[in-house]
Design a protein around this motif. Structure first.
Motif, PDB file in Angstrom:
ATOM      1  N   PHE A  87       0.834  -1.194   0.000  1.00  0.00           N
ATOM      2  CA  PHE A  87       0.000   0.000   0.000  1.00  0.00           C
ATOM      3  C   PHE A  87       0.871   1.246   0.000  1.00  0.00           C
ATOM      4  O   PHE A  87       2.040   1.210   0.379  1.00  0.00           O
ATOM      5  N   VAL A  88       0.262   2.332  -0.469  1.00  0.00           N
ATOM      6  CA  VAL A  88       0.860   3.654  -0.376  1.00  0.00           C
ATOM      7  C   VAL A  88      -0.097   4.511   0.439  1.00  0.00           C
ATOM      8  O   VAL A  88      -1.297   4.235   0.507  1.00  0.00           O
ATOM      9  N   LEU A  89       0.452   5.534   1.050  1.00  0.00           N
ATOM     10  CA  LEU A  89      -0.347   6.463   1.826  1.00  0.00           C
ATOM     11  C   LEU A  89      -0.650   7.699   0.996  1.00  0.00           C
ATOM     12  O   LEU A  89       0.131   8.089   0.124  1.00  0.00           O
ATOM     13  N   SER A  90      -1.786   8.290   1.279  1.00  0.00           N
ATOM     14  CA  SER A  90      -2.189   9.545   0.664  1.00  0.00           C
ATOM     15  C   SER A  90      -2.651  10.438   1.804  1.00  0.00           C
ATOM     16  O   SER A  90      -3.832  10.500   2.128  1.00  0.00           O
ATOM     17  N   SER A  91      -1.686  11.080   2.442  1.00  0.00           N
ATOM     18  CA  SER A  91      -1.989  11.809   3.660  1.00  0.00           C
ATOM     19  C   SER A  91      -1.288  13.159   3.680  1.00  0.00           C
ATOM     20  O   SER A  91      -0.183  13.303   3.157  1.00  0.00           O
ATOM     21  N   ALA A  92      -1.932  14.119   4.304  1.00  0.00           N
ATOM     22  CA  ALA A  92      -1.322  15.438   4.486  1.00  0.00           C
ATOM     23  C   ALA A  92      -0.259  15.397   5.575  1.00  0.00           C
ATOM     24  O   ALA A  92       0.553  16.307   5.683  1.00  0.00           O
ATOM     25  N   TYR A  93      -0.257  14.349   6.388  1.00  0.00           N
ATOM     26  CA  TYR A  93       0.691  14.232   7.492  1.00  0.00           C
ATOM     27  C   TYR A  93       1.958  13.520   7.035  1.00  0.00           C
ATOM     28  O   TYR A  93       1.899  12.534   6.294  1.00  0.00           O
ATOM     29  N   ASP A  94       3.094  14.018   7.498  1.00  0.00           N
ATOM     30  CA  ASP A  94       4.373  13.356   7.201  1.00  0.00           C
ATOM     31  C   ASP A  94       4.708  12.303   8.239  1.00  0.00           C
ATOM     32  O   ASP A  94       5.316  11.287   7.941  1.00  0.00           O
ATOM     33  N   ILE A  95       4.322  12.560   9.482  1.00  0.00           N
ATOM     34  CA  ILE A  95       4.672  11.681  10.590  1.00  0.00           C
ATOM     35  C   ILE A  95       3.393  11.258  11.306  1.00  0.00           C
ATOM     36  O   ILE A  95       2.536  12.095  11.596  1.00  0.00           O
ATOM     37  N   PHE A  96       3.285   9.978  11.571  1.00  0.00           N
ATOM     38  CA  PHE A  96       2.121   9.446  12.276  1.00  0.00           C
ATOM     39  C   PHE A  96       2.558   9.051  13.682  1.00  0.00           C
ATOM     40  O   PHE A  96       3.475   8.250  13.839  1.00  0.00           O
ATOM     41  N   THR A  97       1.886   9.606  14.686  1.00  0.00           N
ATOM     42  CA  THR A  97       2.298   9.380  16.068  1.00  0.00           C
ATOM     43  C   THR A  97       1.271   8.604  16.871  1.00  0.00           C
ATOM     44  O   THR A  97       1.424   8.448  18.061  1.00  0.00           O
ATOM     45  N   PHE A  98       0.234   8.098  16.228  1.00  0.00           N
ATOM     46  CA  PHE A  98      -0.781   7.367  16.978  1.00  0.00           C
ATOM     47  C   PHE A  98      -0.352   5.927  17.223  1.00  0.00           C
ATOM     48  O   PHE A  98       0.559   5.420  16.563  1.00  0.00           O
ATOM     49  N   ASP A  99      -1.002   5.295  18.205  1.00  0.00           N
ATOM     50  CA  ASP A  99      -0.682   3.906  18.556  1.00  0.00           C
ATOM     51  C   ASP A  99      -0.804   3.009  17.333  1.00  0.00           C
ATOM     52  O   ASP A  99      -1.786   3.072  16.598  1.00  0.00           O
ATOM     53  N   GLY A 100       0.185   2.176  17.137  1.00  0.00           N
ATOM     54  CA  GLY A 100       0.167   1.229  16.036  1.00  0.00           C
ATOM     55  C   GLY A 100       0.690   1.777  14.734  1.00  0.00           C
ATOM     56  O   GLY A 100       0.728   1.071  13.730  1.00  0.00           O
ATOM     57  N   SER A 101       1.119   3.029  14.724  1.00  0.00           N
ATOM     58  CA  SER A 101       1.537   3.638  13.464  1.00  0.00           C
ATOM     59  C   SER A 101       2.794   3.006  12.873  1.00  0.00           C
ATOM     60  O   SER A 101       3.102   3.232  11.706  1.00  0.00           O
ATOM     61  N   GLU A 102       3.474   2.168  13.655  1.00  0.00           N
ATOM     62  CA  GLU A 102       4.665   1.507  13.109  1.00  0.00           C
ATOM     63  C   GLU A 102       4.323   0.621  11.912  1.00  0.00           C
ATOM     64  O   GLU A 102       5.171   0.354  11.075  1.00  0.00           O
ATOM     65  N   VAL A 103       3.075   0.180  11.794  1.00  0.00           N
ATOM     66  CA  VAL A 103       2.662  -0.632  10.648  1.00  0.00           C
ATOM     67  C   VAL A 103       2.734   0.176   9.345  1.00  0.00           C
ATOM     68  O   VAL A 103       2.820  -0.391   8.264  1.00  0.00           O
ATOM     69  N   LEU A 104       2.751   1.491   9.473  1.00  0.00           N
ATOM     70  CA  LEU A 104       2.830   2.356   8.295  1.00  0.00           C
ATOM     71  C   LEU A 104       4.272   2.641   7.886  1.00  0.00           C
ATOM     72  O   LEU A 104       4.514   3.199   6.811  1.00  0.00           O
TER      73      LEU A 104
END
Length: 128
Positions: A87-104
Motif C-alpha cells: 500500500f501507499v499512503l495519501s496523507s497530508a501528514y508526514d509523521i504518524f504518532t498514533f498507537d500502532g503507526s509503526e505498521v505504516l
C-alpha cells in the motif's frame, strides 16, 4: 503508466483498494486510477468499510488516507500487511504518532493534494 506486469485474473488490470474519507478526494483518486488502467475497489470512507471490502475481495495494492474522520487507518494497514498486499499512503501528514503507526513505516506517502504523477509512480514502484 501502471506496471503492466501486475496482472489480475479477470481482465489483466491491477485492482486498487481506495480508503479515503473525503468523498471528493476519493472520487478524484478513483478517476486518476481508472484513467491509468487500474480497477478500483471502493472507495471506502472508514476503517470498518475497508475491512468489510477486504473480507470478500483481495486487491493488488491499496491507497490509504492515514486518518479517517479521526480514526487511524492502522487496522486496515495491518490487515493488508497480513495479506502481503502493498500500500501507499495519501496523507497530508508526514509523521504518524498514533498507537500502532509503526505498521505504516516504510510506506510511501504521495501526500495531499494527490498528484496523479506521484500516485502513478508510487503504485508502479510498490507493484514491481
Amino acid at each position: 503508466m501502471p506496471d503492466k506486469s501486475v496482472q489480475c485474473p479477470r481482465d489483466g488490470r491491477a485492482l486498487v483498494l481506495v480508503v479515503e474519507d473525503e468523498m471528493m478526494i476519493a472520487l478524484d483518486v478513483q478517476m486518476m486510477l481508472e484513467d491509468n488502467g487500474y480497477r478500483v475497489l471502493g472507495p471506502a470512507g472508514s476503517v470498518e468499510g475497508a475491512l468489510r471490502l477486504l473480507e470478500d475481495t483481495r486487491p493488488d495494492v491499496a491507497v490509504l488516507d492515514g486518518n479517517l474522520r479521526g480514526q487511524p487507518v492502522v487496522p486496515v494497514a495491518r490487515r493488508l500487511r497480513s495479506l502481503d498486499i502493498p500500500f501507499v499512503l495519501s496523507s497530508a501528514y508526514d509523521i504518524f504518532t498514533f498507537d500502532g503507526s509503526e505498521v505504516l513505516a516504510g510506506a510511501e506517502n504521495v501526500q495531499k493534494p494527490v498528484s496523479e504523477r506521484r500516485l502513478m509512480a508510487a503504485l508502479e514502484r510498490v507493484l514491481s
